[in-house]
Design a protein around this motif. Structure first.
Motif, PDB file in Angstrom:
ATOM      1  N   THR A  18       0.804  -1.218   0.000  1.00  0.00           N
ATOM      2  CA  THR A  18       0.000   0.000   0.000  1.00  0.00           C
ATOM      3  C   THR A  18       0.842   1.275   0.000  1.00  0.00           C
ATOM      4  O   THR A  18       0.339   2.345  -0.348  1.00  0.00           O
ATOM      5  CB  THR A  18      -0.964   0.004   1.198  1.00  0.00           C
ATOM      6  OG1 THR A  18      -0.276  -0.399   2.385  1.00  0.00           O
ATOM      7  CG2 THR A  18      -2.139  -0.917   0.947  1.00  0.00           C
ATOM      8  N   TRP A  22      -0.128   4.148  -2.462  1.00  0.00           N
ATOM      9  CA  TRP A  22      -0.118   5.542  -2.012  1.00  0.00           C
ATOM     10  C   TRP A  22       0.817   6.364  -2.913  1.00  0.00           C
ATOM     11  O   TRP A  22       0.485   7.494  -3.300  1.00  0.00           O
ATOM     12  CB  TRP A  22       0.330   5.603  -0.554  1.00  0.00           C
ATOM     13  CG  TRP A  22       0.399   6.987   0.034  1.00  0.00           C
ATOM     14  CD1 TRP A  22      -0.199   8.126  -0.444  1.00  0.00           C
ATOM     15  CD2 TRP A  22       1.100   7.380   1.217  1.00  0.00           C
ATOM     16  NE1 TRP A  22       0.078   9.192   0.367  1.00  0.00           N
ATOM     17  CE2 TRP A  22       0.877   8.764   1.399  1.00  0.00           C
ATOM     18  CE3 TRP A  22       1.877   6.686   2.144  1.00  0.00           C
ATOM     19  CZ2 TRP A  22       1.423   9.469   2.479  1.00  0.00           C
ATOM     20  CZ3 TRP A  22       2.401   7.393   3.205  1.00  0.00           C
ATOM     21  CH2 TRP A  22       2.180   8.767   3.372  1.00  0.00           C
ATOM     22  N   GLY A 135      -7.479  -0.336   0.599  1.00  0.00           N
ATOM     23  CA  GLY A 135      -6.424  -0.737   1.529  1.00  0.00           C
ATOM     24  C   GLY A 135      -6.735  -2.064   2.197  1.00  0.00           C
ATOM     25  O   GLY A 135      -5.856  -2.915   2.336  1.00  0.00           O
ATOM     26  N   SER A 162      -2.204  -5.214  -5.439  1.00  0.00           N
ATOM     27  CA  SER A 162      -1.509  -3.943  -5.218  1.00  0.00           C
ATOM     28  C   SER A 162      -1.237  -3.229  -6.534  1.00  0.00           C
ATOM     29  O   SER A 162      -1.423  -2.007  -6.646  1.00  0.00           O
ATOM     30  CB  SER A 162      -0.187  -4.178  -4.480  1.00  0.00           C
ATOM     31  OG  SER A 162      -0.402  -4.767  -3.221  1.00  0.00           O
ATOM     32  N   GLU A 201      -4.941   4.087   2.962  1.00  0.00           N
ATOM     33  CA  GLU A 201      -4.747   2.741   2.424  1.00  0.00           C
ATOM     34  C   GLU A 201      -3.738   1.924   3.223  1.00  0.00           C
ATOM     35  O   GLU A 201      -4.025   0.771   3.582  1.00  0.00           O
ATOM     36  CB  GLU A 201      -4.369   2.805   0.945  1.00  0.00           C
ATOM     37  CG  GLU A 201      -5.535   3.228   0.056  1.00  0.00           C
ATOM     38  CD  GLU A 201      -5.236   3.109  -1.422  1.00  0.00           C
ATOM     39  OE1 GLU A 201      -4.146   2.610  -1.774  1.00  0.00           O
ATOM     40  OE2 GLU A 201      -6.089   3.510  -2.233  1.00  0.00           O
ATOM     41  N   PRO A 202      -2.527   2.435   3.519  1.00  0.00           N
ATOM     42  CA  PRO A 202      -1.602   1.642   4.351  1.00  0.00           C
ATOM     43  C   PRO A 202      -2.173   1.331   5.723  1.00  0.00           C
ATOM     44  O   PRO A 202      -1.962   0.231   6.255  1.00  0.00           O
ATOM     45  CB  PRO A 202      -0.367   2.554   4.449  1.00  0.00           C
ATOM     46  CG  PRO A 202      -0.430   3.426   3.245  1.00  0.00           C
ATOM     47  CD  PRO A 202      -1.895   3.670   3.019  1.00  0.00           C
ATOM     48  N   ALA A 205      -4.732  -1.387   5.315  1.00  0.00           N
ATOM     49  CA  ALA A 205      -4.081  -2.628   4.898  1.00  0.00           C
ATOM     50  C   ALA A 205      -3.451  -3.348   6.086  1.00  0.00           C
ATOM     51  O   ALA A 205      -3.590  -4.564   6.237  1.00  0.00           O
ATOM     52  CB  ALA A 205      -3.023  -2.329   3.841  1.00  0.00           C
TER      53      ALA A 205
END
Length: 272
Positions: A18, A22, A135, A162, A201-202, A205
């Motif tokens: 992620t 990003w 994510g 991804s 998102e990170p 995730a």
């Protein structure tokens, strides 16, 4: 690259994946330094493309593995996947009705609880909201790979998720930053807000990966949950906005969606 990823814990793999998505959002947002306006047909194509990628990822990368995981757990596949899918859509519906945001369509309709936030912040919240399931999709995919019989193939499948989401995040970043520029923000502020929409998102995730790692029976539910959330975003926001045009040129969004679906399907089938 694959060997290095395999040496990491699932949540670290999800974080790496992620950070890429990003970064692609940031690259797309950087287009604001070169363009002040975005053609409506181009925007519709971008939104359609994002829709196609998310639809394909929902099935090939999430629902299909969820069915397999439910069968391996001895559960009733259709029941497990239906519950997870429905909860994913319900989660986004509740978030949609509570988090203040504004859509990018011609009417710039406000949704969520009443708020005095600036229009620009509401616009960023809109795209941030539908980055949550993206994510989660990456995180759950890497979390599932942690318990797979063939970790290498499973990690490759997660990488395809991804890649697909990262590819569609590029035009998505531009679709955020350029309209913000049109709202009167400076190029730099438009870029900062545009790339910031991908920060969630990170976070999502890592949460998704840790969840399925610690509670393995939740895996099929989590996969279906992410799929349901993504489909909700596609139907509720992306497709209507891709069709929001004053003329008859709706086909730009359609062709974008078909292209996104084909690319995501190729990535998933070829790598997975």
């Amino acid at each position: 690259m694959t060997e290095w990823l395999l040496s990491l814990a699932a949540w670290q793999q999800a974080l790496v994946g992620t950070l890429f998505t990003w970064g692609m959002t940031a690259l797309g947002a950087a287009m604001v330094f070169f363009f002040k306006n975005i053609n409506r047909n181009v925007l519709n194509t971008m939104l359609g493309f994002a829709s196609g990628v998310m639809i394909a990822a929902s099935f090939w990368s999430l629902l299909d593995p969820a069915i397999e995981a439910a069968e391996e757990n001895g559960s009733i596949p259709w029941l497990v996947v239906s519950i997870g899918f429905g909860l994913g859509g319900l989660f986004l519906y509740i978030a949609d009705k509570t988090i203040p945001h504004m859509h990018f369509g011609p009417n710039k309709e406000k949704e969520g609880l009443p708020s005095h936030l600036k229009r620009t912040i509401l616009l960023v919240f809109s795209i941030t909201l539908h980055n949550i399931p993206e994510g989660l999709a990456v995180g759950v995919a890497f979390g599932a790979a942690n318990e797979a019989a063939n970790p290498t193939a499973a990690v490759l499948a997660a990488i395809s998720v991804s890649l697909g989401i990262g590819i569609q995040n590029f035009p998505e970043g531009a679709a955020v930053s350029i309209p913000l520029r049109q709202e009167g923000l400076s190029r730099w502020k438009s870029f900062v807000y545009g790339q910031a929409s991908g920060i969630v998102e990170p976070i999502a995730a890592v949460i998704g990966a840790l969840l399925v790692m610690r509670v393995q029976p939740l895996l099929p539910y989590a996969l279906a949950f992410a799929a349901g959330a993504m489909i909700y975003v596609v139907i509720e926001e992306l497709i209507p906005e891709a069709q929001a045009t004053t003329d008859s040129k709706h086909h730009f969004g359609v062709f974008g969606a078909m292209s996104g679906f084909i690319i995501m399907m190729i990535l998933d089938v070829a790598l997975g």
